[in-house]
Design a protein around this motif. Structure first.
Motif, PDB file in Angstrom:
ATOM      1  N   UNK A  41      47.551  -6.425  18.391  1.00 59.96           N
ATOM      2  CA  UNK A  41      47.294  -6.378  19.832  1.00 59.96           C
ATOM      3  C   UNK A  41      46.103  -5.481  20.152  1.00 59.96           C
ATOM      4  N   UNK A  42      46.006  -4.346  19.459  1.00 61.84           N
ATOM      5  CA  UNK A  42      44.894  -3.426  19.705  1.00 61.84           C
ATOM      6  C   UNK A  42      43.558  -4.075  19.337  1.00 61.84           C
ATOM      7  N   UNK A  43      43.517  -4.764  18.206  1.00 56.83           N
ATOM      8  CA  UNK A  43      42.261  -5.415  17.818  1.00 56.83           C
ATOM      9  C   UNK A  43      41.912  -6.544  18.784  1.00 56.83           C
ATOM     10  N   UNK A  44      42.911  -7.279  19.253  1.00 60.62           N
ATOM     11  CA  UNK A  44      42.643  -8.334  20.236  1.00 60.62           C
ATOM     12  C   UNK A  44      42.129  -7.745  21.551  1.00 60.62           C
ATOM     13  N   UNK A  45      42.693  -6.616  21.981  1.00 59.55           N
ATOM     14  CA  UNK A  45      42.221  -5.963  23.204  1.00 59.55           C
ATOM     15  C   UNK A  45      40.785  -5.481  23.052  1.00 59.55           C
ATOM     16  N   UNK A  46      40.465  -4.904  21.896  1.00 56.27           N
ATOM     17  CA  UNK A  46      39.093  -4.442  21.650  1.00 56.27           C
ATOM     18  C   UNK A  46      38.135  -5.627  21.664  1.00 56.27           C
ATOM     19  N   UNK A  47      38.529  -6.721  21.021  1.00 55.90           N
ATOM     20  CA  UNK A  47      37.680  -7.914  20.982  1.00 55.90           C
ATOM     21  C   UNK A  47      37.459  -8.466  22.384  1.00 55.90           C
ATOM     22  N   UNK A  48      38.530  -8.529  23.171  1.00 57.40           N
ATOM     23  CA  UNK A  48      38.408  -9.031  24.537  1.00 57.40           C
ATOM     24  C   UNK A  48      37.540  -8.114  25.391  1.00 57.40           C
ATOM     25  N   UNK A  49      37.666  -6.812  25.196  1.00 61.19           N
ATOM     26  CA  UNK A  49      36.848  -5.852  25.940  1.00 61.19           C
ATOM     27  C   UNK A  49      35.368  -6.016  25.607  1.00 61.19           C
ATOM     28  N   UNK A  50      35.070  -6.205  24.343  1.00 62.65           N
ATOM     29  CA  UNK A  50      33.673  -6.409  23.934  1.00 62.65           C
ATOM     30  C   UNK A  50      33.128  -7.682  24.554  1.00 62.65           C
ATOM     31  N   UNK A  51      33.904  -8.758  24.520  1.00 62.59           N
ATOM     32  CA  UNK A  51      33.449 -10.023  25.102  1.00 62.59           C
ATOM     33  C   UNK A  51      33.255  -9.908  26.610  1.00 62.59           C
ATOM     34  N   UNK A  52      34.190  -9.232  27.285  1.00 62.43           N
ATOM     35  CA  UNK A  52      34.067  -9.124  28.742  1.00 62.43           C
ATOM     36  C   UNK A  52      32.891  -8.233  29.133  1.00 62.43           C
ATOM     37  N   UNK A  53      32.659  -7.143  28.406  1.00 57.49           N
ATOM     38  CA  UNK A  53      31.521  -6.283  28.734  1.00 57.49           C
ATOM     39  C   UNK A  53      30.198  -6.972  28.427  1.00 57.49           C
ATOM     40  N   UNK A  54      30.172  -7.770  27.365  1.00 61.29           N
ATOM     41  CA  UNK A  54      28.958  -8.524  27.053  1.00 61.29           C
ATOM     42  C   UNK A  54      28.706  -9.579  28.125  1.00 61.29           C
ATOM     43  N   UNK A  55      29.770 -10.190  28.618  1.00 61.70           N
ATOM     44  CA  UNK A  55      29.627 -11.197  29.662  1.00 61.70           C
ATOM     45  C   UNK A  55      29.143 -10.568  30.965  1.00 61.70           C
ATOM     46  N   UNK A  56      29.644  -9.350  31.266  1.00 63.39           N
ATOM     47  CA  UNK A  56      29.216  -8.649  32.477  1.00 63.39           C
ATOM     48  C   UNK A  56      27.736  -8.268  32.424  1.00 63.39           C
ATOM     49  N   UNK A  57      27.245  -7.953  31.241  1.00 58.62           N
ATOM     50  CA  UNK A  57      25.837  -7.570  31.109  1.00 58.62           C
ATOM     51  C   UNK A  57      24.923  -8.780  30.963  1.00 58.62           C
TER      52      UNK A  57
END
Length: 119
Positions: A41-57
Motif C-alpha cells: 500500500x505504501x509503494x502504491x501511494x508513493x507511485x500515485x503521489x508521483x504520478x499526480x504531482x507530475x500531472x499537476x506540473x
C-alpha cells in the motif's frame, strides 16, 4: 523456486518450527502478511503521489516511461537477434525443409504401394 530446492525448504521449515514452536508460527505469518500488505500500500501511494504531482506540473509520465520501455524493447530485440539471427527466418527454413521431406515421403508411398498390394 528462488534457487531453493525441496530439501533446503524443508530444512528451513523444520528449523523455524523448532525455534518458534507451532503456536507462534500462525501469529508470525499473520504479522508478515500485514507487513507485506502495508508495504504494498505504501509503494502504491508513493507511485500515485508521483504520478499526480507530475500531472499537476504538466509532465506526462506515460511519455517519459514509454520512451524507456521502447528502448528496452529495442535492446531486447537486438540481443535476441544477435543470439539467434535465424529467428525471423526459422519459418522459411522449416518450410524449405518440410517440402523435400514431404516429396520423398510421397515418392516412398508411391513406390511401396504396389509392394504392399502384393502381400
Amino acid at each position: 523456486m528462488f534457487g531453493i530446492g525441496f530439501s533446503e525448504l524443508l530444512f528451513v521449515l523444520v528449523a523455524v518450527l523448532m525455534l518458534f514452536g507451532s503456536k507462534e508460527i500462525p501469529q508470525m505469518a499473520k504479522f508478515l502478511g500485514k507487513t507485506m500488505a502495508q508495504l504494498k500500500n505504501a509503494t502504491n501511494e508513493i507511485k500515485n503521489e508521483i504520478h499526480s504531482s507530475a500531472k499537476d506540473t504538466g509532465l506526462d509520465m506515460n511519455s517519459l516511461t514509454g520512451g524507456i520501455s521502447d528502448e528496452i524493447k529495442k535492446a531486447k530485440e537486438g540481443i535476441t537477434n544477435s543470439i539467434n539471427p535465424l529467428k525471423d527466418m526459422s519459418n522459411e527454413i522449416v518450410d524449405d525443409i518440410k517440402k523435400p521431406i514431404q516429396e520423398v515421403k510421397e515418392d516412398i508411398e508411391n513406390l511401396s504401394g504396389p509392394i504392399k498390394r502384393q502381400f
